[in-house]
Design a protein around this motif. Structure first.
Motif, mmCIF file in Angstrom:
data_model
loop_
_atom_site.group_PDB
_atom_site.id
_atom_site.type_symbol
_atom_site.label_atom_id
_atom_site.label_comp_id
_atom_site.label_asym_id
_atom_site.label_seq_id
_atom_site.Cartn_x
_atom_site.Cartn_y
_atom_site.Cartn_z
ATOM 1 N N LEU A 131 90.519 76.101 90.730
ATOM 2 C CA LEU A 131 90.881 75.489 89.454
ATOM 3 C C LEU A 131 89.669 75.124 88.602
ATOM 4 N N SER A 132 88.475 75.261 89.137
ATOM 5 C CA SER A 132 87.294 75.086 88.295
ATOM 6 C C SER A 132 86.933 76.365 87.559
ATOM 7 N N ASP A 133 87.579 77.462 87.923
ATOM 8 C CA ASP A 133 87.342 78.768 87.299
ATOM 9 C C ASP A 133 88.463 79.039 86.290
ATOM 10 N N LEU A 134 88.118 79.140 85.027
ATOM 11 C CA LEU A 134 89.147 79.291 83.987
ATOM 12 C C LEU A 134 89.961 80.558 84.154
ATOM 13 N N GLU A 135 89.309 81.654 84.487
ATOM 14 C CA GLU A 135 90.032 82.915 84.652
ATOM 15 C C GLU A 135 91.010 82.823 85.813
ATOM 16 N N ASP A 136 90.572 82.251 86.907
ATOM 17 C CA ASP A 136 91.433 82.082 88.073
ATOM 18 C C ASP A 136 92.627 81.179 87.742
ATOM 19 N N THR A 137 92.349 80.109 87.012
ATOM 20 C CA THR A 137 93.412 79.179 86.633
ATOM 21 C C THR A 137 94.439 79.851 85.746
ATOM 22 N N ARG A 138 93.987 80.632 84.768
ATOM 23 C CA ARG A 138 94.927 81.284 83.854
ATOM 24 C C ARG A 138 95.724 82.369 84.553
ATOM 25 N N ASN A 139 95.116 83.060 85.513
ATOM 26 C CA ASN A 139 95.871 84.039 86.299
ATOM 27 C C ASN A 139 96.963 83.336 87.107
ATOM 28 N N ALA A 140 96.642 82.172 87.640
ATOM 29 C CA ALA A 140 97.631 81.421 88.412
ATOM 30 C C ALA A 140 98.773 80.941 87.522
ATOM 31 N N THR A 141 98.449 80.405 86.334
ATOM 32 C CA THR A 141 99.513 79.929 85.451
ATOM 33 C C THR A 141 100.407 81.081 85.010
#
Length: 264
Positions: free
Chosen positions: A50-60
């Motif tokens: 969740l500190s990685d924006l790309e990872d977070t947006r892929n998860a959402t």
């Protein structure tokens, strides 16, 4: 009635406790975390940094597609950083994890929340704390970094996030709780916190009790702020509309530069 609940930071502490408790009640729970071993013990685990924006947006995006209607979004994810670190997008890590991930989760999952008849977002941070401030000219704390300063700044940003992303928003400061991952901290500090927790901290079960109530019966007010069981007035200096507007603009500019602008 069964609820669909997303829990960030759902593999440790309060997040884990509420995720397991709600799943035991029959709710559909989606837990977000970075530790696959701990995640395997939680329902519908989504592995994400969740500190990685790309990872977070892929998860959402994945969550939004699989669960079109979400009744509750519970925001717990946080981690202490004794030394300043940057994410691959160039953000100070505490700011990215403790604040930006919560901003993105609330923003990008809002359409799914709006499909619920009575949704709620619960942001577990430090509302009511008067220490710390926002370094408007240096949000990434490139100078004068300390672990405490980073935590307090992200906490003050989360205060304003309640104003930015209301309605259906609860800001919650549970107080000192026997919760959280202490592994990033130096051993002496870890030992001191554990001793203090045994003497003064409340058990996790007590800390999450009001969160159960907000899930089952979301507050009618667009924004509710509760500090250690006490409902706060919204005219606090830390909850200024002008500051919320300023932070929203600054956040979107940062996300735009990082390629994470706009909801999916």
């Amino acid at each position: 009635m069964t609820k669909t609940i997303v829990v960030s930071g759902g593999t440790d502490g309060m997040g884990r406790a509420i995720a397991l408790a709600r799943a035991a009640r029959g709710d559909e729970v989606i837990t977000l975390g970075s530790n696959p071993v701990k995640g395997a013990e939680t329902p519908n685990f989504v592995r994400v940094d969740l500190s990685d924006l790309e990872d977070t947006r892929n998860a959402t995006a994945a969550i939004a597609e699989k669960w079109p209607k979400i009744d509750a979004l519970l925001l717990f994810a946080n981690r202490q950083a004794p030394r300043r670190e940057e994410t691959k997008q160039g953000f100070e890590k505490t700011f990215a994890l403790y604040y930006l991930s919560r901003y993105l989760l609330g923003r990008d999952l809002r359409p799914n929340l709006d499909r619920s008849g009575n949704p709620v977002i619960v942001n577990v941070a430090g509302v009511g704390i008067t220490k710390g401030g926002i370094a408007w000219d240096d949000l990434q704390l490139t100078s004068g970094y300390s672990m405490l300063r980073a935590q307090l700044q992200a906490g003050r940003c989360n205060d304003l996030l309640g104003l930015i992303q209301r309605p259906n928003y609860v800001l919650c400061h549970p107080g000192f709780t026997r919760s959280g991952d202490l592994t990033p901290l130096p051993k002496p500090l870890r030992a001191a916190i554990r001793i203090a927790a045994k003497l003064k901290a409340q058990p996790v079960e007590n800390a999450i009790r009001p969160i159960h109530d907000w899930i089952d019966d979301p507050p009618a007010d667009p924004l509710t702020a509760v500090d250690r069981g006490r409902k706060l007035s919204l005219d606090l200096p830390r909850l200024r509309e002008a500051d919320a507007h300023r932070l929203a603009g600054a956040t979107e500019r940062l996300l735009h530069r990082a390629g994470a602008a706009g909801s999916r």
